[in-house]
Design an enzyme around this catalytic site. Structure first.
Site, PDB file in Angstrom:
ATOM      1  N   SER A 130      12.013 -34.682  32.431  1.00  0.00           N
ATOM      2  CA  SER A 130      12.196 -34.888  33.868  1.00  0.00           C
ATOM      3  C   SER A 130      11.411 -36.101  34.379  1.00  0.00           C
ATOM      4  O   SER A 130      10.416 -36.518  33.783  1.00  0.00           O
ATOM      5  CB  SER A 130      11.737 -33.658  34.647  1.00  0.00           C
ATOM      6  OG  SER A 130      12.425 -32.519  34.204  1.00  0.00           O
TER       7      SER A 130
HETATM    8  N1  SAH Z   1      10.530 -29.416  30.451  1.00  0.00           N
HETATM    9  C1  SAH Z   1      11.062 -30.391  29.542  1.00  0.00           C
HETATM   10  C2  SAH Z   1      12.415 -30.936  29.936  1.00  0.00           C
HETATM   11  C3  SAH Z   1      13.434 -29.899  30.075  1.00  0.00           C
HETATM   12  S1  SAH Z   1      15.091 -30.311  29.736  1.00  0.00           S
HETATM   13  C4  SAH Z   1      10.104 -31.543  29.327  1.00  0.00           C
HETATM   14  O1  SAH Z   1       9.053 -31.598  29.949  1.00  0.00           O
HETATM   15  O2  SAH Z   1      10.436 -32.392  28.494  1.00  0.00           O
HETATM   16  C5  SAH Z   1      15.634 -28.642  29.714  1.00  0.00           C
HETATM   17  C6  SAH Z   1      15.390 -27.941  28.427  1.00  0.00           C
HETATM   18  O3  SAH Z   1      15.746 -26.581  28.612  1.00  0.00           O
HETATM   19  C7  SAH Z   1      16.257 -28.462  27.290  1.00  0.00           C
HETATM   20  O4  SAH Z   1      15.464 -28.825  26.208  1.00  0.00           O
HETATM   21  C8  SAH Z   1      17.162 -27.278  26.968  1.00  0.00           C
HETATM   22  O5  SAH Z   1      17.507 -27.181  25.614  1.00  0.00           O
HETATM   23  C9  SAH Z   1      16.306 -26.113  27.417  1.00  0.00           C
HETATM   24  N2  SAH Z   1      17.028 -24.875  27.703  1.00  0.00           N
HETATM   25  C10 SAH Z   1      18.239 -24.715  28.295  1.00  0.00           C
HETATM   26  N3  SAH Z   1      18.567 -23.406  28.369  1.00  0.00           N
HETATM   27  C11 SAH Z   1      17.533 -22.714  27.796  1.00  0.00           C
HETATM   28  C12 SAH Z   1      17.285 -21.340  27.559  1.00  0.00           C
HETATM   29  N4  SAH Z   1      18.161 -20.380  27.890  1.00  0.00           N
HETATM   30  N5  SAH Z   1      16.125 -20.994  26.963  1.00  0.00           N
HETATM   31  C13 SAH Z   1      15.228 -21.944  26.588  1.00  0.00           C
HETATM   32  N6  SAH Z   1      15.429 -23.260  26.773  1.00  0.00           N
HETATM   33  C14 SAH Z   1      16.555 -23.648  27.382  1.00  0.00           C
END
Ligand code: SAH
Length: 281
Positions: A130
Site C-alpha cells: 500500500s
Molecule cells: N499489507 C501488505 C499489502 C497487502 S496486499 C503490505 O504491507 O505489503 C493484500 C494482501 O492480502 C495480498 O498479499 C493478498 O494475497 C492477501 N489476501 C487476500 N485475501 C486474503 C485472505 N483471505 N487471507 C489472507 N491474505 C489475503
C-alpha cells in the site's frame, strides 16, 4: 494539492487535499552568515585536511556502502514529513515507526528507487504494497499501544506488519498466497522482527490460538466484515478493514468493540484495495 492514491492500483482516487502542506524554513542568504574568525578558521582547516582525505579512503575501503543507506533514510524522513505528517498523521509512535522501517527492502529489487514514492507498488502475484500514507493512516486509526497484540490479514510484503511490529508487543499476520507469505516471513526474520509471526492461510477465520486482539487490520477489500474477525477482537479493541466491491472504490471502515461487547462501525475514508480472496489460484 495532495493527491491521495488508492491502495491497490497506481491511480489517484481523487484530488483530495488533506491537512496543510508543510511550511519550509527559508534559509538565510549565504552572505548573511557571520564571517568565520579565529578558532573557526582552525577548525575549518582541520576538517579540510583530515576528513576529506578520510572520506576518499573510506570509498577505497568500501565505507561508501553507507551512502545508499543514508540516502534511503533521508528519503524515509522526507516521506514522513511530506506525505504523512503534512496530511495530518500525528501519533508519534506511528511517525517513528514509518521513519524506521526500511520500505525499500519490502519491494522488488527493480522498484527500490520508487519505494518512498506517494503510491502503492506491485509486489508480484497481482498484489501490492500500500501507499505509505494509507499504511500510516490505518495504523493510527487502530491507536496501537506498546502492550498490544495485533492481527493483520493480508501480509503481502510484510511492510504493514513491520510498521505495527515497531509499535506493539506482538503481531500475527496471515497471507493466503504461499510464496508471498514465505518471502515476507524470511524478510521479517532477516530484519530482526522477532515479535512478528507469519502464517499462510485464509485470514477470513483469523488466528484463534492467539485471539483476542487489541487491533486488527485487514489489507484486502472484502464485501463484508468476516464475523470470526469481529469475534477475535478484544473488548475495547479496534479493527480497520476496507469493505466494498473488490474492483471499485471501497470504504475503509473502523470497527470498535466496546467494553460491554457492543460493536460500532463507521466509514472513515474512500480507498481502493486488492480483493480479499478465499483461495489461491
Ligand atoms: N499489507 C501488505 C499489502 C497487502 S496486499 C503490505 O504491507 O505489503 C493484500 C494482501 O492480502 C495480498 O498479499 C493478498 O494475497 C492477501 N489476501 C487476500 N485475501 C486474503 C485472505 N483471505 N487471507 C489472507 N491474505 C489475503
Amino acid at each position: 494539492m495532495i493527491i491521495v492514491y488508492d491502495a491497490g492500483e497506481c491511480r489517484p482516487l481523487s484530488g483530495v487535499r488533506m491537512g496543510n502542506t508543510p511550511a519550509y524554513k527559508v534559509r538565510e542568504p549565504y552572505h548573511a552568515q557571520p564571517p568565520r574568525t579565529g578558532i573557526c578558521q582552525v577548525v575549518g582547516v582541520f576538517l579540510l585536511f583530515f576528513f576529506i582525505p578520510l572520506s576518499f579512503a573510506g570509498q577505497i575501503h568500501g565505507f561508501s556502502s553507507k551512502v545508499p543507506k543514508e540516502g534511503y533514510e533521508k528519503r524515509r524522513y522526507d516521506m514522513v514529513a511530506m506525505q504523512i505528517a503534512a496530511r495530518g498523521i500525528k501519533d508519534e509512535a506511528v511517525l517513528r515507526a514509518m521513519r524506521r522501517v526500511p520500505r525499500h527492502l519490502f519491494v522488488p529489487e527493480g522498484s527500490k528507487r520508487s519505494a518512498y514514492g506517494d503510491f502503492p507498488l506491485s509486489i508480484g502475484y497481482g498484489q501490492t504494497i500500500s501507499q505509505p500514507y494509507i499504511v500510516a493512516f490505518m495504523t493510527e486509526l487502530l491507536e496501537p499501544r506498546q502492550d498490544d497484540s495485533a492481527l493483520e490479514v493480508g501480509t503481502g510484503s510484510g511492510y504493514q506488519a513491520a510498521v505495527l511490529g515497531e509499535i506493539v508487543k506482538e503481531v500475527f499476520t496471515i497471507e493466503i498466497i504461499p510464496p508471498l507469505g514465505r518471502a515476507a516471513e524470511s524478510r521479517l526474520k532477516e530484519l530482526g522482527y522477532e515479535n512478528i509471526s507469519v502464517r499462510v492461510a485464509d485470514g477470513y477465520y483469523g488466528w484463534d490460538d492467539h485471539a483476542p486482539f487489541d487491533c486488527i487490520v485487514v489489507t484486502a477489500a472484502s464485501d463484508h466484515i468476516p464475523p470470526p474477525l469481529v469475534q477475535q477482537l478484544k473488548k475495547g479493541g479496534k479493527m480497520a478493514i476496507p469493505v466494498g466491491h473488490p474492483f471499485r472504490v471501497q470504504d475503509l471502515m473502523l470497527v470498535e468493540k466496546s467494553e460491554d461487547g457492543e460493536i460500532k462501525t463507521r466509514n472513515v475514508l474512500p480507498v481502493r484495495f486488492v480483493p480479499f480472496r478465499r483461495t489461491w489460484k
